[in-house]
Design a protein around this motif. Sequence first.
Motif, PDB file in Angstrom:
ATOM      1  N   LEU A 184     -11.681  -6.856 -15.693  1.00 15.56           N
ATOM      2  CA  LEU A 184     -10.794  -7.048 -14.548  1.00 15.56           C
ATOM      3  C   LEU A 184     -11.539  -7.682 -13.385  1.00 15.56           C
ATOM      4  O   LEU A 184     -11.066  -8.660 -12.772  1.00 15.56           O
ATOM      5  CB  LEU A 184     -10.198  -5.708 -14.130  1.00 15.56           C
ATOM      6  N   LEU A 185     -12.726  -7.170 -13.040  1.00 21.20           N
ATOM      7  CA  LEU A 185     -13.473  -7.741 -11.923  1.00 21.20           C
ATOM      8  C   LEU A 185     -13.980  -9.151 -12.238  1.00 21.20           C
ATOM      9  O   LEU A 185     -14.004 -10.016 -11.360  1.00 21.20           O
ATOM     10  CB  LEU A 185     -14.633  -6.835 -11.536  1.00 21.20           C
ATOM     11  N   CYS A 186     -14.373  -9.383 -13.485  1.00 16.83           N
ATOM     12  CA  CYS A 186     -14.788 -10.732 -13.861  1.00 16.83           C
ATOM     13  C   CYS A 186     -13.637 -11.720 -13.709  1.00 16.83           C
ATOM     14  O   CYS A 186     -13.804 -12.819 -13.161  1.00 16.83           O
ATOM     15  CB  CYS A 186     -15.293 -10.740 -15.303  1.00 16.83           C
ATOM     16  N   MET A 187     -12.472 -11.352 -14.194  1.00 16.06           N
ATOM     17  CA  MET A 187     -11.327 -12.253 -14.126  1.00 16.06           C
ATOM     18  C   MET A 187     -10.844 -12.438 -12.687  1.00 16.06           C
ATOM     19  O   MET A 187     -10.454 -13.528 -12.281  1.00 16.06           O
ATOM     20  CB  MET A 187     -10.207 -11.742 -15.011  1.00 16.06           C
ATOM     21  N   LEU A 188     -10.880 -11.376 -11.902  1.00 20.37           N
ATOM     22  CA  LEU A 188     -10.526 -11.516 -10.490  1.00 20.37           C
ATOM     23  C   LEU A 188     -11.517 -12.425  -9.772  1.00 20.37           C
ATOM     24  O   LEU A 188     -11.130 -13.252  -8.929  1.00 20.37           O
ATOM     25  CB  LEU A 188     -10.496 -10.143  -9.812  1.00 20.37           C
TER      26      LEU A 188
ATOM     27  N   ILE B  94      -0.973 -13.059 -18.049  1.00 16.08           N
ATOM     28  CA  ILE B  94      -0.409 -11.724 -17.780  1.00 16.08           C
ATOM     29  C   ILE B  94      -0.725 -11.232 -16.380  1.00 16.08           C
ATOM     30  O   ILE B  94      -0.360 -10.109 -16.018  1.00 16.08           O
ATOM     31  CB  ILE B  94      -0.922 -10.695 -18.808  1.00 16.08           C
ATOM     32  N   ARG B  95      -1.369 -12.046 -15.573  1.00 19.97           N
ATOM     33  CA  ARG B  95      -1.908 -11.624 -14.283  1.00 19.97           C
ATOM     34  C   ARG B  95      -0.904 -10.863 -13.438  1.00 19.97           C
ATOM     35  O   ARG B  95      -1.149  -9.712 -13.042  1.00 19.97           O
ATOM     36  CB  ARG B  95      -2.401 -12.844 -13.519  1.00 19.97           C
TER      37      ARG B  95
ATOM     38  N   GLY C 173       7.642  -5.465 -19.057  1.00 22.07           N
ATOM     39  CA  GLY C 173       7.503  -6.902 -18.898  1.00 22.07           C
ATOM     40  C   GLY C 173       6.170  -7.404 -19.418  1.00 22.07           C
ATOM     41  O   GLY C 173       6.086  -8.477 -20.024  1.00 22.07           O
ATOM     42  N   LEU C 174       5.119  -6.643 -19.183  1.00 16.47           N
ATOM     43  CA  LEU C 174       3.794  -7.016 -19.660  1.00 16.47           C
ATOM     44  C   LEU C 174       3.770  -7.113 -21.174  1.00 16.47           C
ATOM     45  O   LEU C 174       3.293  -8.109 -21.745  1.00 16.47           O
ATOM     46  CB  LEU C 174       2.770  -5.998 -19.161  1.00 16.47           C
TER      47      LEU C 174
END
Length: 533
Positions: free
Chosen positions: A217-221, A137-138, A157-158
Amino acid sequence: MERVDETADAVVIGAGPNGLVAANLLADAGWAVLVLEAAGSPGGAVRTAELIEPGFHHDVFSAFYPLAAASPVIAGLRLEEHGLRWRHAPSVLAHVLPDDRCAVVSRSLEDTMASLAEFDPADGRAWAEEFAAWSAIRDRLLDALFTPFPPVRSAAGLFRALGVADGLRLARMVTMPARAFGRERFGGDGARLLLAGNALHTDLGPGHAGSAVFGWLLCMLGQDVGFPVPEGGAGRLSGALVERLAARGGRVACGREVTGVLTARGRALGVADASGARVRARRAVLADVPAPTLYLRLVGEDALPSRFVTDLRRFQWDDATVKVDWALSGPIPWSNPQAAGAGTVHLDNDLPGLSRYSAELAAGSVPEQPMLVVGQMSTADPTRSPEGTETAWAYTHVPRGHAWDPDRLRRYADRIEAIVERHAPGFRSRIRGRYPQGPRELERANPSLVEGAVNAGSAAMHQQLVFRPVPGLGRADTPIDRLFLAGASAHPGGAVHGGPGANAARAALARAGPAGPLYAGLIRRLHDAVYAR
């Protein structure tokens, strides 16, 4: 305006990253743009200086930019054509526990999985599942995050991509505390601490509703794009924005403090600066300053709906900040070598300690055992200091409203150094010089950092989306026609990603376009509905 000294299509107040993004997008549309900046150099909280001794380049405020690297707004500007180069440390982030164990995020998914599996054998696979969900979903999620609220097209869209079941689960996670989400998804402390520690880059503690999504969010980024830094210093990012703007005919005038927005009959006409000069804005005024500064100081209460002013006086800032920069004779001598390769290091609480730290901040007490965010800048970018040395810093949050005289700031800097020394014996012997900044010093260096609030307002759920900066539209439009809020007090909030500036530029273009009168009428009716008594 009886006297006009200059004229532009748009006047942008403030040359921070959001103001410069807005100016660039307007210049791309062919507008004549003038950016007025009170400081002697552009950049806002994205600046670099030799604070301690020549050759050591310190990022005065912000330093690592995962959101900038992932932002479709920044990507669309193609700043690499104007000298921006991203650099990465060998690993992204290390959370050092009190017993010196480390949970490490690496740009290699397999390496991150191995680190987390040391805390619980199942956590590496659980992290990989979260990263797979992020990857799916990025782009849609980032589009939804960085467009004006409500993001109808990108959100549709998401949720088409997610489906009803996963869409509901994502919505649930958005409301959750990081502590609860971490316990649901992970068995060990490593991954849980990464979530909670990253959430604390805002003013949200592990038990606060909404902290899970910020930590996630910060972990995935971090796993996706890392926590990169601009080669040569944060100021290179600002420099690329200024250079791009100049190439399109835009101008940045530093040392020109705006003292008022000039209005008549509910419309912004231009600005006045501290010298008394007046600049007419033919199409729009955009303000990259905190919301209270714009409305209460530059516009004035008399020009605003009374209910809007009442709401604005309830605006909540995020926590204050203390930051210490160091010039070091060598790298930080960590006891656990896993911390040595990380550009960003979190010290040194476990989960109960992070909860106590957050609770003390909420209670207005200066934490006894603060959480530190440490930056190893030469580790990430060797151009920051002479070979074999290190440019480093640490910051922590403190409550607002406390007096920080030089002696108290010195003693707190000593406490910060003692925490680093505990995990890196010999650290203090490598300090060639230090540069502490408390809330007062940070605000003096950048007036938009009010008492060292780095996110231009609380990230709590009651001050996000349609509640940011006050209950309203969640957009850059203001109760003053042709005046737009372009700073981080507006949706989508703090960090360096250009979202608020881009949203303000889009709103200004829509107002000036063929459907401008209809647009202005709709916004006026919506504001009347929200703020009329």
